[in-house]
Design a protein around this motif. Structure first.
Motif, PDB file in Angstrom:
ATOM      1  N   VAL A   6       0.864  -1.184   0.000  1.00 16.88           N
ATOM      2  CA  VAL A   6       0.000   0.000   0.000  1.00 16.88           C
ATOM      3  C   VAL A   6       0.899   1.231   0.000  1.00 16.88           C
ATOM      4  CG1 VAL A   6      -1.902   1.183   1.160  1.00 16.88           C
ATOM      5  CG2 VAL A   6      -1.647  -1.307   1.402  1.00 16.88           C
ATOM      6  N   SER A   7       0.647   2.156  -0.939  1.00 18.02           N
ATOM      7  CA  SER A   7       1.482   3.353  -0.999  1.00 18.02           C
ATOM      8  C   SER A   7       0.658   4.550  -1.446  1.00 18.02           C
ATOM      9  CB  SER A   7       2.691   3.118  -1.917  1.00 18.02           C
ATOM     10  OG  SER A   7       3.674   4.123  -1.724  1.00 18.02           O
ATOM     11  N   MET A   8       1.327   5.631  -1.786  1.00 17.38           N
ATOM     12  CA  MET A   8       0.642   6.888  -2.083  1.00 17.38           C
ATOM     13  C   MET A   8       1.408   7.669  -3.138  1.00 17.38           C
ATOM     14  SD  MET A   8       1.758   8.831   1.463  1.00 17.38           S
ATOM     15  CE  MET A   8       1.109  10.453   1.055  1.00 17.38           C
ATOM     16  N   GLY A   9       0.698   8.556  -3.841  1.00 14.86           N
ATOM     17  CA  GLY A   9       1.344   9.375  -4.856  1.00 14.86           C
ATOM     18  C   GLY A   9       0.322  10.232  -5.577  1.00 14.86           C
ATOM     19  N   GLY A  10       0.821  11.108  -6.419  1.00 16.35           N
ATOM     20  CA  GLY A  10      -0.053  11.950  -7.223  1.00 16.35           C
ATOM     21  C   GLY A  10      -0.545  11.213  -8.464  1.00 16.35           C
ATOM     22  N   ILE A  61      -2.092  -1.276  -3.683  1.00 24.73           N
ATOM     23  CA  ILE A  61      -3.124  -0.262  -3.456  1.00 24.73           C
ATOM     24  C   ILE A  61      -2.435   1.091  -3.461  1.00 24.73           C
ATOM     25  CG2 ILE A  61      -4.823   0.676  -1.828  1.00 24.73           C
ATOM     26  CD1 ILE A  61      -5.137  -2.185  -0.714  1.00 24.73           C
ATOM     27  N   GLY A  62      -2.999   2.043  -4.192  1.00 26.19           N
ATOM     28  CA  GLY A  62      -2.412   3.375  -4.249  1.00 26.19           C
ATOM     29  C   GLY A  62      -3.393   4.443  -3.796  1.00 26.19           C
ATOM     30  N   PHE A  63      -3.016   5.224  -2.779  1.00 28.60           N
ATOM     31  CA  PHE A  63      -3.785   6.403  -2.392  1.00 28.60           C
ATOM     32  C   PHE A  63      -3.357   7.538  -3.317  1.00 28.60           C
ATOM     33  CE2 PHE A  63      -3.915   4.001   1.599  1.00 28.60           C
ATOM     34  CZ  PHE A  63      -5.263   4.101   1.924  1.00 28.60           C
ATOM     35  N   ILE A  64      -4.308   8.071  -4.075  1.00 34.91           N
ATOM     36  CA  ILE A  64      -4.028   9.100  -5.077  1.00 34.91           C
ATOM     37  C   ILE A  64      -4.499  10.453  -4.549  1.00 34.91           C
ATOM     38  CG2 ILE A  64      -4.261   9.751  -7.497  1.00 34.91           C
ATOM     39  CD1 ILE A  64      -3.131   6.929  -7.106  1.00 34.91           C
ATOM     40  N   ARG A  65      -3.625  11.443  -4.610  1.00 30.53           N
ATOM     41  CA  ARG A  65      -3.954  12.781  -4.112  1.00 30.53           C
ATOM     42  C   ARG A  65      -4.986  13.450  -5.009  1.00 30.53           C
ATOM     43  NH1 ARG A  65       0.922  14.783  -4.035  1.00 30.53           N
ATOM     44  NH2 ARG A  65       0.780  15.607  -6.159  1.00 30.53           N
ATOM     45  N   LEU A  90      -2.444   6.668 -14.684  1.00 30.58           N
ATOM     46  CA  LEU A  90      -3.474   6.004 -13.880  1.00 30.58           C
ATOM     47  C   LEU A  90      -4.053   4.793 -14.600  1.00 30.58           C
ATOM     48  CD1 LEU A  90      -5.314   9.151 -12.449  1.00 30.58           C
ATOM     49  CD2 LEU A  90      -3.694   7.659 -11.255  1.00 30.58           C
ATOM     50  N   ASN A  91      -4.198   4.884 -15.905  1.00 33.02           N
ATOM     51  CA  ASN A  91      -4.687   3.718 -16.665  1.00 33.02           C
ATOM     52  C   ASN A  91      -3.709   2.552 -16.568  1.00 33.02           C
ATOM     53  OD1 ASN A  91      -7.272   4.361 -17.734  1.00 33.02           O
ATOM     54  ND2 ASN A  91      -6.319   5.776 -19.177  1.00 33.02           N
ATOM     55  N   LEU A 136      -7.019   1.795  -6.918  1.00 33.28           N
ATOM     56  CA  LEU A 136      -6.833   3.235  -6.744  1.00 33.28           C
ATOM     57  C   LEU A 136      -7.835   3.774  -5.735  1.00 33.28           C
ATOM     58  CD1 LEU A 136      -6.347   4.404 -10.458  1.00 33.28           C
ATOM     59  CD2 LEU A 136      -4.676   3.416  -8.871  1.00 33.28           C
ATOM     60  N   ARG A 137      -7.326   4.519  -4.755  1.00 33.92           N
ATOM     61  CA  ARG A 137      -8.184   5.150  -3.758  1.00 33.92           C
ATOM     62  C   ARG A 137      -7.881   6.648  -3.760  1.00 33.92           C
ATOM     63  NH1 ARG A 137      -7.642   1.007   1.458  1.00 33.92           N
ATOM     64  NH2 ARG A 137      -8.322  -0.897   0.360  1.00 33.92           N
TER      65      ARG A 137
END
Length: 311
Positions: free
Chosen positions: A78-82, A103-107, A118-119, A128-129
């Motif tokens: 699980v990570s995060m990014g723009g 799983i990606g947390f998207i700003r 994103l595609n 994508l969250r």
């Protein structure tokens, strides 16, 4: 200067298989009258050639993080990014290759139409969250791989940009690969992790970071904190330049784009405007202002990220 090998860390068999798909990352000398006139050498460490997708510092940073996750028995990262994140792009591909969920947390809010980055994430199976900017800022506070409160069993948390001490170990290996003596290492900075990784190598004596965003002064403290996490002190001289952002992160100007086009035409090396374009523009600006003493050899790190040019 002498070369010192990094400590050998046993790679998980699944990660070894992925690493075998990587190519070499050679050094390319830039032949330019401006350099010759000032008795300077500029070399590019071509980490953009490592892999079509997980190239550059993204692979360097992910390598030992993924190794740790695999040995810990994780089945989901699980990570995060723009919305244009090279980090998430490389993570999603690596996760698919290694048989890990991602799983990606998207700003920010989900856009009506997803961009190519994103595609790709969706195509490679990443969930994508999309989260508010305030929630995204809160996520930055969780640094340990098990620190995110809502983690489920088998999930492994990876902070923004892979900013962990394990990432520094992977980046430091890059310095070991440089088979020429050099005076200065130069790299573009987003989270500062790659710069900290370069400084983690005892071979790095002088380093320049070029901030890719406005207000990049925070990188000075962030780099020091990352080095402290590694429990090491770097005595290398370092400077972070904060005035080459061209309006902010992912912002550009006709001047920057013209420089990039001219550089590619003359030297056959593709740049992108978020990181590497700003890095090379800054170096040439310093060269023209006689910042570097004659006789110095500069090695600039091409950190890949060319996929972002599609967006």
């Amino acid at each position: 200067m002498g070369h010192q090998a990094s400590a050998v860390i046993a790679l998980h068999p699944r990660l070894k298989a992925l690493q075998r798909s990587l190519a070499a990352a050679p050094l390319t000398k830039i032949n330019d009258p401006e350099l010759a006139d000032r008795q300077l050498e500029l070399w590019i460490k071509r980490d953009d050639l490592l892999h079509p997708i997980i190239s550059g510092n993204k692979w360097r940073k992910l390598k030992y993080i993924l190794n740790h996750a695999l040995y810990a028995g994780a089945d989901c990262i699980v990570s995060m990014g723009g919305a244009y994140s090279n980090h998430l792009h490389a993570l999603a591909f690596s996760g698919k290759a290694l048989g890990l969920k991602t799983i990606g947390f998207i700003r920010g809010e989900r856009p009506p139409q997803l961009n190519p980055t994103l595609n790709d994430l969706l195509d490679w199976g990443m969930e994508l969250r999309f989260v508010s900017r305030s929630h995204y800022r809160q996520l930055r506070g969780y640094q340990g791989h098990d620190s995110l409160p809502e983690l489920q069993p088998g999930q492994y948390w990876l902070p923004e940009g892979g900013a962990t001490y394990l990432a520094l170990q992977g980046v430091a290996e890059l310095v070991d690969e440089i088979e020429i003596d050099f005076d200065i290492l130069a790299v573009a900075c987003g989270t500062g992790t790659t710069l900290a990784g370069l400084l983690a190598s005892p071979l790095a004596q002088h380093a320049i970071g070029v901030a890719a965003m406005k207000g990049g002064d925070f990188l000075i403290n962030d780099v020091e904190q990352l080095l402290e996490m590694q429990r090491m002190t770097s005595h290398a001289d370092r400077r972070i330049l904060v005035d080459y952002h061209f309006g902010g992160f992912a912002k550009t100007t006709p001047v920057l784009l013209a420089f990039m086009q001219d550089f590619q035409r003359r030297h056959g090396i593709e740049l992108e405007p978020i990181y590497t374009g700003k890095l090379l523009f800054a170096l040439y600006d310093l060269i023209r202002r006689d910042y570097f003493p004659a006789g110095q050899r500069i090695v600039a790190i091409h950190t890949g990220g060319l996929q972002g040019k599609r967006n």
